[in-house]
Design a protein around this motif. Structure first.
Motif, PDB file in Angstrom:
ATOM      1  N   ARG A  14       0.823  -1.209   0.000  1.00  0.00           N
ATOM      2  CA  ARG A  14       0.000   0.000   0.000  1.00  0.00           C
ATOM      3  C   ARG A  14       0.854   1.256   0.000  1.00  0.00           C
ATOM      4  O   ARG A  14       0.546   2.238  -0.671  1.00  0.00           O
ATOM      5  CB  ARG A  14      -0.950  -0.016   1.204  1.00  0.00           C
ATOM      6  N   LEU A  15       1.934   1.230   0.756  1.00  0.00           N
ATOM      7  CA  LEU A  15       2.832   2.390   0.788  1.00  0.00           C
ATOM      8  C   LEU A  15       3.451   2.644  -0.583  1.00  0.00           C
ATOM      9  O   LEU A  15       3.565   3.792  -1.030  1.00  0.00           O
ATOM     10  CB  LEU A  15       3.926   2.174   1.834  1.00  0.00           C
ATOM     11  N   ARG A  16       3.868   1.558  -1.246  1.00  0.00           N
ATOM     12  CA  ARG A  16       4.442   1.719  -2.583  1.00  0.00           C
ATOM     13  C   ARG A  16       3.403   2.252  -3.567  1.00  0.00           C
ATOM     14  O   ARG A  16       3.709   3.091  -4.424  1.00  0.00           O
ATOM     15  CB  ARG A  16       5.008   0.381  -3.066  1.00  0.00           C
ATOM     16  N   ALA A  17       2.165   1.761  -3.437  1.00  0.00           N
ATOM     17  CA  ALA A  17       1.104   2.234  -4.334  1.00  0.00           C
ATOM     18  C   ALA A  17       0.820   3.715  -4.113  1.00  0.00           C
ATOM     19  O   ALA A  17       0.627   4.483  -5.063  1.00  0.00           O
ATOM     20  CB  ALA A  17      -0.166   1.408  -4.121  1.00  0.00           C
ATOM     21  N   ILE A  18       0.804   4.131  -2.843  1.00  0.00           N
ATOM     22  CA  ILE A  18       0.565   5.548  -2.538  1.00  0.00           C
ATOM     23  C   ILE A  18       1.686   6.411  -3.099  1.00  0.00           C
ATOM     24  O   ILE A  18       1.448   7.467  -3.705  1.00  0.00           O
ATOM     25  CB  ILE A  18       0.429   5.742  -1.018  1.00  0.00           C
ATOM     26  N   ALA A  19       2.931   5.957  -2.908  1.00  0.00           N
ATOM     27  CA  ALA A  19       4.069   6.731  -3.419  1.00  0.00           C
ATOM     28  C   ALA A  19       4.026   6.822  -4.946  1.00  0.00           C
ATOM     29  O   ALA A  19       4.320   7.872  -5.527  1.00  0.00           O
ATOM     30  CB  ALA A  19       5.375   6.085  -2.962  1.00  0.00           C
ATOM     31  N   LEU A  81      -2.333   5.202   7.318  1.00  0.00           N
ATOM     32  CA  LEU A  81      -2.295   5.145   5.858  1.00  0.00           C
ATOM     33  C   LEU A  81      -3.567   5.724   5.249  1.00  0.00           C
ATOM     34  O   LEU A  81      -3.525   6.409   4.222  1.00  0.00           O
ATOM     35  CB  LEU A  81      -2.106   3.695   5.400  1.00  0.00           C
ATOM     36  N   GLU A  82      -4.703   5.445   5.883  1.00  0.00           N
ATOM     37  CA  GLU A  82      -5.964   5.971   5.379  1.00  0.00           C
ATOM     38  C   GLU A  82      -5.998   7.494   5.485  1.00  0.00           C
ATOM     39  O   GLU A  82      -6.459   8.182   4.568  1.00  0.00           O
ATOM     40  CB  GLU A  82      -7.131   5.360   6.164  1.00  0.00           C
ATOM     41  N   ARG A  83      -5.505   8.022   6.602  1.00  0.00           N
ATOM     42  CA  ARG A  83      -5.455   9.479   6.746  1.00  0.00           C
ATOM     43  C   ARG A  83      -4.518  10.105   5.715  1.00  0.00           C
ATOM     44  O   ARG A  83      -4.810  11.153   5.141  1.00  0.00           O
ATOM     45  CB  ARG A  83      -5.017   9.847   8.167  1.00  0.00           C
ATOM     46  N   VAL A  84      -3.388   9.447   5.480  1.00  0.00           N
ATOM     47  CA  VAL A  84      -2.443   9.955   4.480  1.00  0.00           C
ATOM     48  C   VAL A  84      -3.066   9.931   3.095  1.00  0.00           C
ATOM     49  O   VAL A  84      -2.932  10.873   2.307  1.00  0.00           O
ATOM     50  CB  VAL A  84      -1.142   9.127   4.506  1.00  0.00           C
ATOM     51  N   ARG A  85      -3.773   8.833   2.793  1.00  0.00           N
ATOM     52  CA  ARG A  85      -4.399   8.711   1.479  1.00  0.00           C
ATOM     53  C   ARG A  85      -5.453   9.792   1.261  1.00  0.00           C
ATOM     54  O   ARG A  85      -5.490  10.452   0.218  1.00  0.00           O
ATOM     55  CB  ARG A  85      -5.043   7.330   1.330  1.00  0.00           C
ATOM     56  N   MET A  90      -7.037  14.982  -1.156  1.00  0.00           N
ATOM     57  CA  MET A  90      -7.580  16.332  -1.035  1.00  0.00           C
ATOM     58  C   MET A  90      -6.543  17.377  -1.423  1.00  0.00           C
ATOM     59  O   MET A  90      -6.835  18.335  -2.139  1.00  0.00           O
ATOM     60  CB  MET A  90      -8.060  16.571   0.398  1.00  0.00           C
ATOM     61  N   ALA A  91      -5.312  17.180  -0.960  1.00  0.00           N
ATOM     62  CA  ALA A  91      -4.266  18.155  -1.263  1.00  0.00           C
ATOM     63  C   ALA A  91      -3.970  18.209  -2.751  1.00  0.00           C
ATOM     64  O   ALA A  91      -3.774  19.283  -3.321  1.00  0.00           O
ATOM     65  CB  ALA A  91      -2.994  17.811  -0.483  1.00  0.00           C
ATOM     66  N   SER A  92      -3.962  17.037  -3.396  1.00  0.00           N
ATOM     67  CA  SER A  92      -3.662  17.021  -4.825  1.00  0.00           C
ATOM     68  C   SER A  92      -4.764  17.701  -5.619  1.00  0.00           C
ATOM     69  O   SER A  92      -4.503  18.432  -6.573  1.00  0.00           O
ATOM     70  CB  SER A  92      -3.479  15.575  -5.305  1.00  0.00           C
ATOM     71  N   ASN A  93      -6.025  17.476  -5.225  1.00  0.00           N
ATOM     72  CA  ASN A  93      -7.127  18.128  -5.929  1.00  0.00           C
ATOM     73  C   ASN A  93      -7.089  19.640  -5.743  1.00  0.00           C
ATOM     74  O   ASN A  93      -7.270  20.410  -6.680  1.00  0.00           O
ATOM     75  CB  ASN A  93      -8.464  17.573  -5.441  1.00  0.00           C
ATOM     76  N   TRP A  94      -6.861  20.077  -4.494  1.00  0.00           N
ATOM     77  CA  TRP A  94      -6.815  21.517  -4.248  1.00  0.00           C
ATOM     78  C   TRP A  94      -5.613  22.152  -4.932  1.00  0.00           C
ATOM     79  O   TRP A  94      -5.693  23.263  -5.453  1.00  0.00           O
ATOM     80  CB  TRP A  94      -6.753  21.786  -2.746  1.00  0.00           C
TER      81      TRP A  94
END
Length: 270
Positions: A14-19, A81-85, A90-94
């Protein structure tokens, strides 16, 4: 492989997918999500009711078993991980929408961004009848009936008929409403620094420095024609209307005269 090792491997995945997804461009992200949605829709469109019920039931069991077997550290990591995701999404959209109000893109589907979609004014106050957006507070308009304002008076004629389309000159007035509004302005607009230049479509204008409304003298200077507030001090309405039409080409003198008369009869400041 033990349950702890399995969960640790999944956490690393999951961490690799998020990165990996954090480095995606907006176009690649949209393409990936569209492909995933299409694959899911095609898969679920062919499943029977029994298959769907079994899939939902299995997913629920897997989720319950996984959460039930979590250690304290695993649960903490999962929630983190859920909070980071969520925060990353949200940050990427904004971040992508930063300054978009000043750079409108007609090819961008803005309703895809829930942060900027406020919906329609379908909520009606039970006290004053004001229409509001769904997320607005209940007492925002009249403090839940504690504030009662008198009804607005009817617009004077010919302004009412012009706005409602019931006047022979309505079409002209509405299509040139900014010109007619400028014909009666009392001050000019200015800034202490030059206005910022813009390229392309710009529904607003940008300024820098201090904003001023320049009133000038009440009477025009010698050898100068009256303008702005000075027009209201001319000898009669005929001269006023003629001067307004000269300053704002394209306006109709008869319509200017009727609007002048309306202001003199209904506006205490004119």
């Amino acid at each position: 492989m033990t349950a702890e090792e399995t969960e640790e491997r999944r956490s690393d995945d999951r961490l690799r997918a998020i990165a990996r997804r954090n480095n995606e461009s907006f176009e690649i992200k949209n393409q990936r999500q569209a492909t995933d949605r299409l694959r899911t829709l095609n898969s679920r469109a062919t499943e029977s009711n029994e298959q769907r019920q079994r899939r939902v039931h299995c997913n629920a069991l897997v989720s319950q078993n996984r959460i039930g077997a979590e250690t304290f550290d695993a649960r903490r990591n999962r929630l983190q991980l859920e909070r980071v995701r969520q925060g990353t999404l949200m940050a990427s959209n904004w971040l992508y929408l930063k300054d978009k109000a000043l750079h409108y893109d007609p090819n961008l589907d803005y309703p895809d961004f829930p942060q900027i979609v406020i919906g329609s004014m379908l909520s009606k106050c039970t006290f004053c009848g004001a229409l509001k957006f769904e997320a607005e507070a209940s007492g925002l308009c009249c403090s839940n009936g504690k504030v009662s304002l008198p009804e607005l008076p009817q617009l004077p004629e010919p302004f009412k008929s012009l706005l409602e389309g019931n006047h022979p000159k309505s079409k002209e007035f509405l299509s040139m409403i900014r010109k007619y509004n400028s014909s009666f302005q009392m001050t000019s607009f200015g800034t202490s620094l030059p206005m910022l230049n813009s390229t392309g479509f710009m529904p607003t204008f940008r300024i820098q420095g201090q904003v001023y409304h320049k009133a000038g003298s009440l009477m025009s200077l010698p050898n100068e024609e009256a303008k702005f507030l000075q027009i209201y001090f001319l000898v009669n309405e005929e001269v006023e209307a003629k001067r307004r039409c000269t300053l704002i080409p394209g306006t109709t003198k008869s319509l200017i005269e009727s609007l002048q008369k309306m202001l003199h009869e209904n506006n205490h400041y004119v």
